[in-house]
Motif scaffolding. Structure first.
Motif, PDB file in Angstrom:
ATOM      1  N   THR A  34      16.578 -33.775  13.685  1.00 40.23           N
ATOM      2  CA  THR A  34      15.257 -33.271  14.881  1.00 40.23           C
ATOM      3  C   THR A  34      14.543 -32.072  14.162  1.00 40.23           C
ATOM      4  O   THR A  34      15.040 -31.390  13.676  1.00 40.23           O
ATOM      5  N   HIS A  35      13.226 -32.486  14.481  1.00 42.66           N
ATOM      6  CA  HIS A  35      12.171 -31.582  13.841  1.00 42.66           C
ATOM      7  C   HIS A  35      11.717 -31.466  15.113  1.00 42.66           C
ATOM      8  O   HIS A  35      11.547 -32.114  15.459  1.00 42.66           O
ATOM      9  N   ASP A  36      11.334 -29.473  15.130  1.00 47.03           N
ATOM     10  CA  ASP A  36      10.464 -29.709  16.489  1.00 47.03           C
ATOM     11  C   ASP A  36       8.942 -30.291  16.390  1.00 47.03           C
ATOM     12  O   ASP A  36       8.235 -30.222  17.332  1.00 47.03           O
ATOM     13  N   MET A  37       8.328 -30.498  15.192  1.00 52.09           N
ATOM     14  CA  MET A  37       7.075 -30.962  15.253  1.00 52.09           C
ATOM     15  C   MET A  37       7.138 -32.356  14.542  1.00 52.09           C
ATOM     16  O   MET A  37       5.843 -33.039  14.973  1.00 52.09           O
ATOM     17  N   VAL A  63      11.243 -29.827   3.569  1.00 51.12           N
ATOM     18  CA  VAL A  63      11.919 -28.840   4.892  1.00 51.12           C
ATOM     19  C   VAL A  63      11.749 -27.915   4.051  1.00 51.12           C
ATOM     20  O   VAL A  63      13.264 -28.322   3.551  1.00 51.12           O
ATOM     21  N   TYR A  67      15.300 -23.896   7.674  1.00 43.03           N
ATOM     22  CA  TYR A  67      14.873 -24.960   8.609  1.00 43.03           C
ATOM     23  C   TYR A  67      15.227 -24.817   9.610  1.00 43.03           C
ATOM     24  O   TYR A  67      16.003 -25.456  10.486  1.00 43.03           O
ATOM     25  N   ALA A  68      14.455 -23.081   9.839  1.00 48.64           N
ATOM     26  CA  ALA A  68      14.214 -23.218  11.346  1.00 48.64           C
ATOM     27  C   ALA A  68      13.764 -23.716  12.395  1.00 48.64           C
ATOM     28  O   ALA A  68      14.191 -23.290  13.404  1.00 48.64           O
ATOM     29  N   LYS A  69      12.813 -25.446  12.356  1.00 47.60           N
ATOM     30  CA  LYS A  69      12.536 -26.331  13.407  1.00 47.60           C
ATOM     31  C   LYS A  69      14.231 -27.196  13.065  1.00 47.60           C
ATOM     32  O   LYS A  69      12.886 -28.318  13.997  1.00 47.60           O
ATOM     33  N   MET A  70      15.103 -27.091  12.058  1.00 47.18           N
ATOM     34  CA  MET A  70      15.011 -28.461  12.108  1.00 47.18           C
ATOM     35  C   MET A  70      17.008 -28.471  12.132  1.00 47.18           C
ATOM     36  O   MET A  70      17.522 -27.598  11.774  1.00 47.18           O
ATOM     37  N   THR A  71      17.216 -28.598  13.710  1.00 47.56           N
ATOM     38  CA  THR A  71      18.980 -29.284  13.676  1.00 47.56           C
ATOM     39  C   THR A  71      19.831 -30.385  13.086  1.00 47.56           C
ATOM     40  O   THR A  71      18.630 -31.338  13.594  1.00 47.56           O
TER      41      THR A  71
END
Length: 73
Positions: A34-37, A63, A67-71
């Motif tokens: 999942t990605h924040d954007m 990305v 990968y700061a915005k992806m988990t």
């Protein structure tokens, strides 16, 4: 092209704890993420330590690490 800023040095006499570097994230082909954007996606390509190519259904995005915005789910 500019160089990234050097991390601040921890002084041994400081009353504060030394900063802990973040644990690098690792993704593999087929991982659901999942990605924040962009939302929910699946990893379809890996460039070791550089980037991950992720299919978000409507678009494919490269990305970049860390990968700061992806988990991973």
């Amino acid at each position: 092209m500019t160089k990234p800023a050097a991390p601040k040095r921890h002084l041994p006499t400081s009353p504060f704890k030394a900063p802990v570097p973040p644990v690098p994230k690792h993704f593999a082909m087929g991982d659901q993420v999942t990605h924040d954007m962009y939302g929910l996606g699946r990893v379809i390509g890996i460039e070791d330590g550089v980037a991950a190519l992720v299919d978000f259904g409507s678009t494919q995005v490269r990305v970049l690490s860390p990968y700061a915005k992806m988990t991973k789910l």
